[in-house]
Motif scaffolding. Structure first.
Motif, short mmCIF file in Angstrom:
data_model
loop_
_atom_site.label_atom_id
_atom_site.label_comp_id
_atom_site.label_asym_id
_atom_site.label_seq_id
_atom_site.Cartn_x
_atom_site.Cartn_y
_atom_site.Cartn_z
N GLU A 113 0.83 -1.20 0.00
CA GLU A 113 0.00 0.00 0.00
C GLU A 113 0.87 1.26 0.00
O GLU A 113 0.52 2.26 -0.64
CB GLU A 113 -0.94 -0.01 1.21
CG GLU A 113 -2.06 -1.04 1.08
CD GLU A 113 -2.84 -1.23 2.36
OE1 GLU A 113 -4.03 -1.59 2.28
OE2 GLU A 113 -2.26 -1.02 3.46
N GLN A 116 1.92 1.77 -3.45
CA GLN A 116 0.83 2.34 -4.23
C GLN A 116 0.76 3.86 -4.07
O GLN A 116 0.58 4.60 -5.04
CB GLN A 116 -0.51 1.73 -3.80
CG GLN A 116 -0.77 0.32 -4.29
CD GLN A 116 -2.15 -0.14 -3.87
OE1 GLN A 116 -2.38 -0.50 -2.71
NE2 GLN A 116 -3.07 -0.11 -4.81
N LEU A 117 0.87 4.32 -2.83
CA LEU A 117 0.81 5.75 -2.56
C LEU A 117 1.96 6.49 -3.24
O LEU A 117 1.76 7.55 -3.84
CB LEU A 117 0.84 6.01 -1.05
CG LEU A 117 -0.36 5.52 -0.23
CD1 LEU A 117 -0.14 5.80 1.25
CD2 LEU A 117 -1.64 6.19 -0.70
N ALA A 119 3.67 5.51 -5.85
CA ALA A 119 3.50 5.45 -7.30
C ALA A 119 2.46 6.47 -7.78
O ALA A 119 2.57 7.02 -8.88
CB ALA A 119 3.11 4.04 -7.72
N ALA A 120 1.46 6.72 -6.93
CA ALA A 120 0.39 7.65 -7.32
C ALA A 120 0.80 9.10 -7.11
O ALA A 120 0.21 9.99 -7.74
CB ALA A 120 -0.88 7.35 -6.51
N ALA A 121 1.79 9.35 -6.25
CA ALA A 121 2.22 10.72 -5.97
C ALA A 121 2.92 11.31 -7.18
O ALA A 121 3.92 10.77 -7.66
CB ALA A 121 3.14 10.74 -4.75
N ARG A 122 2.43 12.41 -7.69
CA ARG A 122 2.99 13.02 -8.89
C ARG A 122 4.15 13.97 -8.57
O ARG A 122 4.95 14.26 -9.44
CB ARG A 122 1.89 13.76 -9.66
CG ARG A 122 0.81 12.81 -10.20
CD ARG A 122 -0.38 13.57 -10.75
NE ARG A 122 -1.40 12.65 -11.23
CZ ARG A 122 -2.28 12.05 -10.45
NH1 ARG A 122 -2.26 12.26 -9.14
NH2 ARG A 122 -3.19 11.23 -10.94
N ARG A 127 6.34 12.04 -2.72
CA ARG A 127 6.81 10.66 -2.86
C ARG A 127 7.91 10.37 -1.83
O ARG A 127 7.89 9.34 -1.15
CB ARG A 127 7.32 10.44 -4.28
CG ARG A 127 7.40 8.96 -4.68
CD ARG A 127 7.87 8.84 -6.12
NE ARG A 127 7.14 9.75 -7.00
CZ ARG A 127 7.61 10.23 -8.13
NH1 ARG A 127 8.83 9.93 -8.51
NH2 ARG A 127 6.88 11.02 -8.88
N LEU A 224 -4.22 10.94 -1.92
CA LEU A 224 -3.59 9.73 -2.46
C LEU A 224 -4.31 8.48 -1.98
O LEU A 224 -4.47 7.51 -2.73
CB LEU A 224 -2.12 9.68 -2.06
CG LEU A 224 -1.22 10.73 -2.74
CD1 LEU A 224 0.16 10.74 -2.10
CD2 LEU A 224 -1.11 10.45 -4.23
N GLU A 227 -7.38 8.18 -4.07
CA GLU A 227 -7.04 7.80 -5.44
C GLU A 227 -6.68 6.32 -5.54
O GLU A 227 -7.01 5.66 -6.53
CB GLU A 227 -5.87 8.65 -5.93
CG GLU A 227 -5.49 8.40 -7.38
CD GLU A 227 -4.39 9.33 -7.85
OE1 GLU A 227 -3.72 9.00 -8.84
OE2 GLU A 227 -4.22 10.40 -7.24
N CYS A 228 -6.01 5.80 -4.53
CA CYS A 228 -5.60 4.39 -4.53
C CYS A 228 -6.69 3.46 -4.02
O CYS A 228 -6.49 2.23 -4.00
CB CYS A 228 -4.33 4.22 -3.70
SG CYS A 228 -2.89 5.07 -4.37
#
Length: 251
Positions: A113, A116-117, A119-122, A127, A224, A227-228
């Motif tokens: 998890e 996942q967070l 990877a989703a952080a732009r 990140r 995040l 989103e995940c």
């Protein structure tokens, strides 16, 4: 409140703030205890020393209905301090306010998890923030306040300053986290903070006088999680395993 009573309250309130400060309490605790006195005074439009025990009992009965028990306990402690140290009066009536004992287990994110967070952080700073927080088991405020001088690369340790209870400690620094912090710092090169306030241009970030705001990190984490599709409400806690290599090139 009459002007005379307002002046008396202001004097007592300032004494309260000084006494809290001299006790070495954190800024958040001082704010919470001071807010408890202001809330009580505003509720009755009177100086606290004019409020009876029956009024106080009714006040806390209403507070339990309108606020969480955590708020009730903080207000109780703040008013207890005010009554004992400022008014020099008996505060035994506060014993009637007893929060129920609830033992709950915190939600803990799995390493997957956390991946996942990240990877989703732009944005790179979020990140790295997530990685540093969970790989070293830090509290949100501890991560945000990290400074360049806190990193001991030779010993692979990080000096956490003024953590909970104003206590310092040292925590292991994973190689992946060290690399990520280096990449982030090379982007902004702030002379002090690892997570400087990101407002403005790069030059303004380098001159920032404070770290990234707590609210910004909290809002980013909540976004995040949504989103995940993660339904947990996690606290900061160490990851159980080492996270795999991640690309840090994204802005």
């Amino acid at each position: 409140m009459s002007p005379k009573e307002q002046r008396r309250f202001n004097a007592l309130y300032q004494r309260h703030l000084r006494a809290l400060k001299l006790q070495g309490l954190s800024h958040r605790t001082i704010d919470s205890y001071a807010r408890a006195v202001r809330r009580l005074s505003a509720h009755f439009d009177a100086c606290p020393d004019k409020i009876s025990a029956d009024q106080l009992e009714q006040y806390f009965s209403e507070l339990v209905d309108s606020h969480s028990w955590s708020t009730v306990k903080v207000d109780r402690n703040g008013l207890q301090f005010f009554w004992k140290h400022i008014l020099k009066q008996d505060w035994q009536w506060l014993d009637i306010v007893r929060a129920p004992k609830i033992q709950s287990l915190p939600d803990i994110l799995t390493p997957h998890e956390v991946e996942q967070l990240m990877a989703a952080a732009r944005k790179l700073r979020f990140r790295v923030f997530i990685l540093a927080t969970y790989s070293m088991g830090l509290r949100l405020s501890e991560t945000l306040s990290l400074e360049v001088g806190d990193i001991d690369a030779g010993r692979k340790e990080v000096h956490i300053r003024r953590g909970k209870g104003h206590k310092d400690r040292r925590v292991p620094l994973p190689d992946l986290t060290h690399h990520a912090l280096q990449v982030l710092w090379c982007r902004h090169r702030h002379p002090r903070f690892l997570f400087p306030c990101p407002a403005g241009s790069l030059e303004q970030v380098r001159r920032a006088k404070a770290p990234m705001a707590r609210g910004s990190a909290q809002q980013a984490m909540k976004a995040l999680l949504r989103e995940c599709g993660i339904k947990k409400k996690p606290r900061c806690t160490p990851c159980a395993t080492v996270l795999p290599p991640i690309c840090w090139n994204a802005a």
